[in-house]
Enzyme design. Structure first.
Site, mmCIF file in Angstrom:
data_model
loop_
_atom_site.group_PDB
_atom_site.id
_atom_site.type_symbol
_atom_site.label_atom_id
_atom_site.label_comp_id
_atom_site.label_asym_id
_atom_site.label_seq_id
_atom_site.Cartn_x
_atom_site.Cartn_y
_atom_site.Cartn_z
ATOM 1 N N TYR A 144 -19.553 33.217 32.577
ATOM 2 C CA TYR A 144 -18.470 33.439 33.555
ATOM 3 C C TYR A 144 -18.436 34.899 34.010
ATOM 4 C CZ TYR A 144 -13.505 34.380 34.701
ATOM 5 O OH TYR A 144 -12.332 34.812 35.277
ATOM 6 N N ASP A 229 -14.271 29.851 23.700
ATOM 7 C CA ASP A 229 -13.362 29.743 24.837
ATOM 8 C C ASP A 229 -13.439 28.297 25.313
ATOM 9 O OD1 ASP A 229 -12.246 29.701 27.372
ATOM 10 O OD2 ASP A 229 -12.879 31.726 27.862
ATOM 11 N N ILE A 231 -11.363 26.567 27.433
ATOM 12 C CA ILE A 231 -10.363 26.323 28.489
ATOM 13 C C ILE A 231 -10.686 25.120 29.368
ATOM 14 C CG2 ILE A 231 -9.671 28.766 28.575
ATOM 15 C CD1 ILE A 231 -11.028 28.972 31.309
ATOM 16 N N LYS A 271 -6.982 25.436 33.888
ATOM 17 C CA LYS A 271 -8.001 24.508 34.359
ATOM 18 C C LYS A 271 -7.602 23.066 34.080
ATOM 19 C CE LYS A 271 -10.390 28.157 35.326
ATOM 20 N NZ LYS A 271 -10.511 28.628 36.705
#
Lengths: 467, 467
Positions: A144, A229, A231, A271
């Protein structure tokens, strides 16, 4: 007179095509009627597929937004609530929701949860807790683009890439982990941990048990931290099902009783619920000292109590969350299939994915050369010539030129169809020259394993090649 | 395996009596019926005086909380809004509100405003923008205990105190500024600026023009920054009226055209509107580079869009804001007069104040010796023996023992009366011994200017001594 952080922007990464494409989109946004030749935003991982479900819940629960409980206003209570421990009720709902998304295979303890103003802040807080300036975290590529800002900018922490390649579908191997570790040593950087996104942004894939086991073994051997992570954990729309690091950890047998203290999960509602504007992120850590320090640090980005109240109420409606998650995953899958099938029609393949709001698209055959310069050239051609903002792999630190992240959950089906026609036009614009180039370039590639990632493989083979 | 920040808490300041008193309050909170012997919270600068006005506005504007505009839901728009520039409409309303609180003597440009999740975050962002780790900011004492966390903890910036004393009502002098600067030089610290609170927390006073001119001259001479934290600007309930650094700057004549680029204001709605739970802070900077960098840093603590929407609507109602500010100041004044008059009845004086949600109370005559140990002893006696949580001057880094910050805007008039009876009981508990001590200690003091701060001066003299 200013700090280096304020006066030069290098580690913020603002000049990446990832952000530049957004700027171009802002200047000339597509609208089906008002600006039908404008740029279509496919560089933004937003989940706009299920707002009707959220709105319909709000209609039936109007007292929640009105800040009323049993007919009485809770406004005063909320106006004053700034305890950095967050609403106990919201935290209970959040750990339930996290467990639900992991098929109830793991349980979470609300006392290990720290709220923060988005995952952006959660990741930075973990860096402040786990590393000194100049120490390093290893990150698998592609990653990301925002991490350069989130992890490095204000903390002074360094990122060392774990190079993953198309040869195995960008999976993390024990070997790649060790290589990155050695690279950090060479650079004289003390490695404090590995940060992964699972499901991966930008790949749209979930980590398998092998990868998770490699990762945990590596953290045990090197005595370092793992940040997972997660998410996108609510976006897993296809098998294999999602395996959280929490689940893999539970199944790990090791003499290193301390490994739990080095595992930390980041989560957010941006998200999975499509609520980035509400700024709700969180850290789940098995380490008490980290929980205590992160809680104090959350003072720098607390979640508005008005928003905490709204969400604790919405998440307490389990019938709703069950329906929401199921329906959203169905809709994500549908959009993804439309995209993949349209791209396939234009002779473009994707990495097989089962999660996320994007596909990892292979346009290596459209490059004029096997370089990042050629990738940027193609990106500009797509953006300015065909009105599509997608993110080039280089902005995600991918080590192979020619891959692009293409988002599909922030646009309507109609807009997606327009985008796909533009992709067709793009491919056609290469003309005969393109077909010639493709043949030449394919024959130039030498790694045998690479062949399966290169067009013109039929879509199904391509999708299944990795599994 | 953790960072120093996470594993030791020294620069966070959590073990200060300021926070410890809160913990005790949490364990045993006063309630007029359920726990009438519990601790009364006078250590919390909260504005609870005008919730009825806010609630009544909400009743007449229920569409705002319901996220409706002209009968249509704005939920989708808000759910997705995460632009770190914030809602333009909110920023327009905020600069209008700021101008209003400064009697429209200055104008503010919304493009120079950066939103953040509370002033906590705004102050930290400014540190990240203006100083490198190991560089210093000068702060007049006594100062808000939270600054050790907000300014130093994660940034690595050092605080050097500007020692202000009761001899001139704790005003900032050119001499005190220079002394602090010299002290920093001795410590080998590069001074990057001065941070003041105006109105002062904990003093409850506004800076006069002389002080502001000294400050600006000093910043010009030393080529350093000034941060003016003006989060209490709406609480000025008495003359002299509030003079913002923005106004003083406008009136400064200097050859240093660059001085504007070194002036930054922090503001928040937590105190003036009594909304700490909603986490709305901001930076107003005349420096474009700082505005740009701070905007990017605001990613780590954005304000919930739900809350931005609510506030931009409320602040757009100018009739309401006018009434709210006027009425709130009237109520603050009333509570402050009740407190001051009650304390005077018990033989206790306060620094004359015209702003804030607290008084700076002189209990030097109740100390067993002129030391911070004695102050802590008295603080414990007041907390545990008389059930009042107030903040000792030492927690605010005051250089003279015996001063306490006493908050009055977070409790009802009835509770304030109970608190005042407890103060009387406290003073009585010293008995004859107290009167004896007082005489002895007064005669011991040598600085002539101090005498006017020492009891048993009548209240009026005490209040007016400084002006």
């Amino acid at each position: 007179m200013l700090s280096k952080k304020a006066s030069c922007d290098q580690s913020h990464g603002q000049d990446s095509p990832y952000f530049l494409g957004w700027q171009e989109y802002e200047k000339n946004s597509y609208h089906e009627v008002q600006n039908s030749t404008g740029i279509i935003q496919m560089g933004l991982a937003e989940n706009q597929l299920s707002f009707d479900l959220l709105e319909s819940w709000l209609e039936s629960n109007s007292d929640v937004l009105a800040l009323e409980r049993k007919g009485r206003s809770v406004f005063r209570e909320l106006a004053l609530f700034q305890d950095y421990h967050g609403f106990p009720d919201l935290k209970n709902r959040l750990v339930e929701f996290m467990a639900k998304l992991r098929g109830y295979k793991v349980e979470f303890d609300p006392n290990k949860l720290v709220l923060s103003a988005g995952a952006t802040s959660a990741n930075e807080i973990l860096m402040f807790c786990l590393a000194e300036p100049g120490e390093a975290f290893l990150l698998p590529t592609p990653y990301y683009p925002g991490y350069d800002r989130d992890l490095k900018w204000r903390t002074g922490v360094e990122i060392v890439p774990i190079h993953c390649t198309s040869s195995n579908g960008f999976r993390i191997t024990a070997c790649a982990l060790e290589d990155a570790y050695q690279q950090a040593q060479k650079l004289n950087l003390k490695v404090k941990g590995v940060l992964v996104t699972n499901p991966s942004n930008p790949l749209g894939t979930t980590m398998n048990r092998d990868e998770l086991n490699h990762l945990i073994d590596f953290a045990i051997t090197k005595r370092i931290h793992v940040i997972s992570d997660e998410i996108y954990s609510g976006t897993v729309f296809d098998s294999p099902s999602f395996v959280s690091i929490a689940e893999a950890l539970m199944e790990t047998s090791t003499d290193d009783a301390d490994i739990c203290n080095r595992i930390h999960i980041v989560y957010s509602l941006s998200k999975d619920l499509g609520l980035p504007g509400f700024r709700v992120g969180m850290i789940y850590s098995y380490n008490e000292t980290v929980v205590a320090a992160a809680t104090k640090m959350s003072s720098f980005g607390l979640v508005s109590s008005q928003t905490q109240y709204f969400l604790s109420n919405m998440l307490s409606d389990k019938k709703f969350t069950r329906k929401y998650v199921k329906e959203t995953q169905k809709r994500i899958r549908k959009m993804k299939e439309m995209l993949v099938s349209g791209l396939r029609g234009a002779g473009i393949g994707c990495l097989k994915s089962n999660a996320g709001l994007f596909c990892w698209v292979d346009m290596r055959h459209l490059l004029s050369s096997d370089t990042f310069e050629a990738e940027k050239e193609l990106w500009k051609r797509i953006l300015f010539g065909f009105g599509l903002n997608i993110s080039p792999g280089s902005s995600c630190h991918c080590s192979e030129p020619g891959w692009f992240r293409v988002c599909f959950a922030n646009i309507s089906q109609e807009t997606l169809q327009v985008a796909l026609r533009r992709v067709e036009a793009l491919v056609e614009s290469f003309g005969d020259n393109f077909n010639h180039q493709r043949t030449v370039r394919n024959s130039r590639r030498s790694r045998p394993s690479l062949s399966k990632w290169v067009l013109p493989l039929p879509y199904d083979d391509h999708e299944q090649a990795d599994r």
